[in-house]
Design an enzyme around this catalytic site. Structure first.
Site, PDB file in Angstrom:
ATOM      1  N   HIS A   1      19.398 -35.839  -7.267  1.00 18.67           N
ATOM      2  CA  HIS A   1      18.764 -36.325  -6.031  1.00 18.67           C
ATOM      3  C   HIS A   1      17.258 -36.091  -6.018  1.00 18.67           C
ATOM      4  CE1 HIS A   1      22.598 -37.333  -4.264  1.00 18.67           C
ATOM      5  NE2 HIS A   1      23.063 -36.142  -4.632  1.00 18.67           N
TER       6      HIS A   1
ATOM      7  N   ASN B   1      -1.940   1.758   5.799  1.00 16.47           N
ATOM      8  CA  ASN B   1      -1.012   0.739   5.321  1.00 16.47           C
ATOM      9  C   ASN B   1      -0.656  -0.132   6.515  1.00 16.47           C
ATOM     10  OD1 ASN B   1       1.064  -0.725   4.166  1.00 16.47           O
ATOM     11  ND2 ASN B   1       2.565   0.929   4.333  1.00 16.47           N
ATOM     12  N   GLY B   2      -0.848  -1.446   6.386  1.00 23.86           N
ATOM     13  CA  GLY B   2      -0.529  -2.337   7.509  1.00 23.86           C
ATOM     14  C   GLY B   2      -1.674  -3.288   7.773  1.00 23.86           C
TER      15      GLY B   2
ATOM     16  N   LYS C   1      13.707 -14.309 -10.502  1.00 24.90           N
ATOM     17  CA  LYS C   1      13.405 -13.236 -11.461  1.00 24.90           C
ATOM     18  C   LYS C   1      12.410 -13.739 -12.492  1.00 24.90           C
ATOM     19  CE  LYS C   1      14.376 -10.344  -9.837  1.00 24.90           C
ATOM     20  NZ  LYS C   1      15.011 -10.267  -8.596  1.00 24.90           N
TER      21      LYS C   1
ATOM     22  N   LYS D   1       6.668  -3.862  -3.851  1.00 26.64           N
ATOM     23  CA  LYS D   1       8.115  -3.623  -3.754  1.00 26.64           C
ATOM     24  C   LYS D   1       8.606  -3.752  -2.319  1.00 26.64           C
ATOM     25  CE  LYS D   1      12.081  -2.080  -5.450  1.00 26.64           C
ATOM     26  NZ  LYS D   1      12.816  -3.073  -6.230  1.00 26.64           N
TER      27      LYS D   1
ATOM     28  N   GLU E   1      18.446 -16.854  -7.730  1.00 24.05           N
ATOM     29  CA  GLU E   1      17.998 -15.507  -8.083  1.00 24.05           C
ATOM     30  C   GLU E   1      17.474 -15.449  -9.531  1.00 24.05           C
ATOM     31  OE1 GLU E   1      17.152 -12.977  -6.646  1.00 24.05           O
ATOM     32  OE2 GLU E   1      17.286 -11.327  -8.058  1.00 24.05           O
TER      33      GLU E   1
ATOM     34  N   ARG F   1       4.110  -0.043  -4.758  1.00 23.79           N
ATOM     35  CA  ARG F   1       3.881  -0.643  -3.444  1.00 23.79           C
ATOM     36  C   ARG F   1       2.614  -1.496  -3.404  1.00 23.79           C
ATOM     37  NH1 ARG F   1       6.845   1.651   0.511  1.00 23.79           N
ATOM     38  NH2 ARG F   1       5.387   0.908   2.068  1.00 23.79           N
TER      39      ARG F   1
ATOM     40  N   CYS G   1       0.834  -1.196   0.000  1.00 25.05           N
ATOM     41  CA  CYS G   1       0.000   0.000   0.000  1.00 25.05           C
ATOM     42  C   CYS G   1       0.874   1.253   0.000  1.00 25.05           C
ATOM     43  CB  CYS G   1      -0.949   0.070   1.193  1.00 25.05           C
ATOM     44  SG  CYS G   1      -2.099  -1.287   1.253  1.00 25.05           S
TER      45      CYS G   1
ATOM     46  N   GLU H   1       8.847 -14.275 -10.839  1.00 22.74           N
ATOM     47  CA  GLU H   1       8.039 -13.151 -10.360  1.00 22.74           C
ATOM     48  C   GLU H   1       7.543 -12.241 -11.478  1.00 22.74           C
ATOM     49  OE1 GLU H   1       9.992 -10.644  -7.462  1.00 22.74           O
ATOM     50  OE2 GLU H   1      11.837 -10.586  -8.584  1.00 22.74           O
TER      51      GLU H   1
ATOM     52  N   TRP I   1      -2.630  -2.736  -1.774  1.00 24.24           N
ATOM     53  CA  TRP I   1      -2.206  -4.131  -1.944  1.00 24.24           C
ATOM     54  C   TRP I   1      -3.072  -4.901  -0.953  1.00 24.24           C
ATOM     55  CZ3 TRP I   1       0.007  -8.140   0.945  1.00 24.24           C
ATOM     56  CH2 TRP I   1       0.577  -9.181   0.187  1.00 24.24           C
TER      57      TRP I   1
HETATM   58  C1  AGP Z   1      12.846  -9.130  -5.529  1.00 26.51           C
HETATM   59  O1  AGP Z   1      12.765  -9.098  -6.894  1.00 26.51           O
HETATM   60  C2  AGP Z   1      11.599  -9.162  -4.797  1.00 26.51           C
HETATM   61  N1  AGP Z   1      10.707  -8.194  -5.256  1.00 26.51           N
HETATM   62  C3  AGP Z   1      11.642  -9.444  -3.325  1.00 26.51           C
HETATM   63  O2  AGP Z   1      12.068 -10.760  -3.218  1.00 26.51           O
HETATM   64  C4  AGP Z   1      12.522  -8.569  -2.401  1.00 26.51           C
HETATM   65  O3  AGP Z   1      13.869  -8.792  -2.664  1.00 26.51           O
HETATM   66  C5  AGP Z   1      12.179  -8.907  -0.955  1.00 26.51           C
HETATM   67  O4  AGP Z   1      10.838  -8.578  -0.708  1.00 26.51           O
HETATM   68  C6  AGP Z   1      13.079  -8.215   0.038  1.00 26.51           C
HETATM   69  O5  AGP Z   1      12.960  -6.832  -0.012  1.00 26.51           O
HETATM   70  P1  AGP Z   1      14.002  -5.897   0.712  1.00 26.51           P
HETATM   71  O6  AGP Z   1      15.322  -6.115   0.082  1.00 26.51           O
HETATM   72  O7  AGP Z   1      13.480  -4.513   0.497  1.00 26.51           O
HETATM   73  O8  AGP Z   1      14.003  -6.285   2.160  1.00 26.51           O
END
Ligand code: AGP
Length: 608
Positions: free
Chosen positions: A504, A100-101, A485, A603, A481, A27, A2, A488, A74
């Site tokens: 395995h 927000n929260g 990517k 984000k 990673e 956000r 949010c 997501e 969100w």
């Molecule tokens: C990364 O592409 C993601 N959007 C997510 O995994 C992110 O890295 C994670 O939420 C951690 O965020 P931060 O680094 O702001 O703590």
């Protein structure tokens, strides 16, 4: 999670709200809404869907209001519907709230309010705030007092803003755990969930602390304690980012722009911290801090993957035993913090609630705590003994790219600094590593020059459902990673594995429809990984191989080959991550997906 914005000043507020929400949309983007005081009336407009839906709803309307607030959602409690979008109002439609929260005790509060005759129209936890405010104001409380007394009844995490018809020209904000920043302009005040939304109006900001209440009005701002209501002051700090950083600057997406910024990010993060001649790494941040005996890193998502590389580097270069935990797991375990342990919280945003909680736990157990963050004004930074600020600049794309890169570079620097200080690294080795590190920016530029190769390969993935990424040693986290990517932003199910683990279990998944992406730099593990890749070919998997550009053996087994500049294995994660980011980017873009705002994500994850 949010985005919230509030403004009091001389400008017409609606464009301020819309532009602010545009900067905060990363956000959350399920719904958007605003509340303004227009000619003495409270006007609320809110729509499910992206900000565009709200813009369409107000198109052609000539609002003159100069006080108002907006929200981009969100969803946590309640489906994505107009009625669940913020702002929420009281029974009379005279008080508006954005939040927000998560209000954990909302059900009990809601039941109590319904018993008193309040009528709820949404399924959200937030709406209780509006009705609790109504109770207080009806009982004669001023806006400020009503907000404080309301907040004291709430359990959970929140940053909320209230605005009421009876109190024109005033907004009151309360923060507990969820981020909120005040921008102090000249004759205008603006509140936002994040600094970028404020930069057009001011560079003087005050991040709210937990338990802060702030009122903004035409005279300025005033801080109060949530606990006992006493007034106090906070001094603004100046942030350097310029508003242009929040623009795409000709790139189709923020993510693509941010991928291409990485060579500069590497240079900026190294700048002033490393002497290329001697290899000496000077980190002002750690002055006066002894080299730790043990390190415990907490992080989430991409930051967790950078931390896994960090563990490898700290153990290899400084011989310091290092453990890495998901912050969401760490905070609910009974971790053992030995004397001489340094806790490190790695977080781009500095606001990830799990990482903040894990850092607090480390601290309470006696560890010195270090933040590696891109946001010096963040809560994690404020609560750490040492803050290492990564120089990634503002990152808008929800998928972390350049902030990951800056975190990797931070770990190289910290590992070298600790290794030099504890005598693990001699002068000659240090100088060698320093020269390797300083050559990485240029190598990244070379990789980005042939982004077209990744665009071509990505076309093959549009219809794929599953992918496997494999790497070993320091590149195992890069496989994780790369898969994250892809998952997501392109919504393809992708998994990262240590290449030696394939046999395995995961090898059962392989067939001609499941591509394998292999990270195969020259180095000690080359032959092992090569054999693991052969195992995939034997199961008919199409094989994408990232390897040294002169590596004929790799080319021979690859269905698609990604040529990489020569690099020592220890430093390969930096340049080998780039093609994986580009593969994900071009796959998602080719599938016509919303690269910068992938579904269901936000984000900054400020709820548990
Ligand atoms: C990364 O592409 C993601 N959007 C997510 O995994 C992110 O890295 C994670 O939420 C951690 O965020 P931060 O680094 O702001 O703590």
């Amino acid at each position: 999670m949010c985005g919230i914005i509030g403004y009091v000043g001389p400008r017409k507020v609606v464009p301020v709200i819309i532009e602010g929400l545009r900067k905060l949309e990363y956000r959350g983007y399920d719904s958007a809404g605003m509340a303004i005081l227009e000619k003495g009336e409270l006007v609320v407009v809110k729509k499910r869907g992206k900000l565009k839906a709200l813009e369409e709803a107000i198109e052609g309307k000539e609002y003159t209001a100069t006080t108002g607030m907006g929200h981009t959602r969100w969803a946590t409690h309640g489906r994505v519907e107009d009625r669940n979008a913020h702002p929420h109002v009281d029974c009379k439609g005279a008080i508006a709230v954005i939040h927000n929260g998560i209000i954990e005790n909302y059900q009990v509060l809601r039941d109590g309010l319904i018993e008193k005759g309040h009528v709820f129209v949404s399924e959200t936890d937030t709406e209780v705030i509006a009705h609790l405010m109504e109770e207080q104001i009806d009982a004669g409380a001023d806006l400020l007092d009503a907000a404080r007394k309301t907040a004291l009844q709430l359990d959970g995490a929140f940053a909320f803003l209230v605005l009421a018809k009876a109190f024109p020209g005033r907004i009151v904000a309360v923060r507990r755990l969820s981020p909120l920043v005040l921008g102090v302009g000249v004759g205008e005040m603006i509140l936002g969930s994040d600094t970028p939304a404020l930069l057009e109006y001011t560079h003087r900001i005050i991040p709210l602390h937990d338990g802060d209440i702030v009122e903004i009005n035409d005279k300025g701002y005033a801080f109060y304690s949530l606990e006992d209501g006493h007034a106090f002051d906070r001094t603004p700090m100046t942030v350097q980012w310029n508003a242009a950083a929040a623009e795409k600057q000709g790139y189709k997406h923020f993510m693509l722009k941010e991928i291409h910024e990485q060579p500069v990010v590497i240079r900026d993060t190294l700048y002033g911290r490393i002497d290329i001649e001697s290899g000496h790494v000077e980190l002002e941040e750690f002055q006066g801090q002894p080299v730790p005996d043990h390190i415990s890193i907490v992080a989430a998502g991409t930051s967790y993957h950078a931390s896994r590389v960090g563990k490898y580097l700290l153990e290899e270069l400084a011989r310091i035993p290092t453990e890495v935990s998901f912050s969401s797991e760490y905070r609910y375990q009974r971790p053992i913090v030995r004397p001489g342990t340094m806790g490190i919280a790695v977080t781009q945003s500095g606001e990830t609630i799990d990482t903040l909680a894990a850092l607090r736990l480390q601290r309470s157990l006696g560890a010195k705590v270090v933040a590696i963050t891109n946001r010096p004004e963040s809560t994690v930074s404020r609560e750490s003994d040492v803050t290492f600020v990564t120089q990634a600049g503002l990152e808008i794309g929800v998928a972390a790219t350049k902030s990951f890169m800056a975190q990797l570079i931070a770990f190289y620097l910290i590992a070298l600094n600790f290794g030099q200080r504890n005598g693990t690294l001699d002068a000659e080795t240090s100088a060698h590593y320093a020269s390797q590190l300083s050559s990485l920016s240029q190598k990244c530029e070379q990789v980005l020059e042939y982004a077209g190769i990744m665009e071509t390969i990505a076309r093959k993935f549009y219809k794929v459902h599953d992918m496997i990424y494999v790497g070993r040693g320091v590149n195992y986290p890069i496989a994780l990673e790369g898969a994250l990517k892809m998952k997501e932003i392109s919504y393809i199910h992708a998994e990262g594995y240590a290449a030696g683990e394939l046999k395995h279990g995961p090898i059962a998944l392989l067939d001609e429809d499941v591509p394998v992406v292999g990270i195969l730099p020259k180095g000690a593990l080359y032959e092992k990984i090569y054999s693991n890749l052969q195992e995939s070919i034997a199961r008919d998997s199409p094989l994408v191989v990232l390897a040294d550009r002169k590596d004929k053996r790799a080319q021979a087994i690859a269905t698609d080959f990604i040529p990489m500049p020569p690099v020592e294995e220890l430093f390969s994660p930096v340049i080998y991550s780039l093609p994986l980011q580009l593969l994900a980017y071009y796959t998602a873009d080719g599938k016509g997906l919303d690269v910068d705002q992938p579904r269901n994500l936000a984000k900054s994850v400020t709820v548990e």
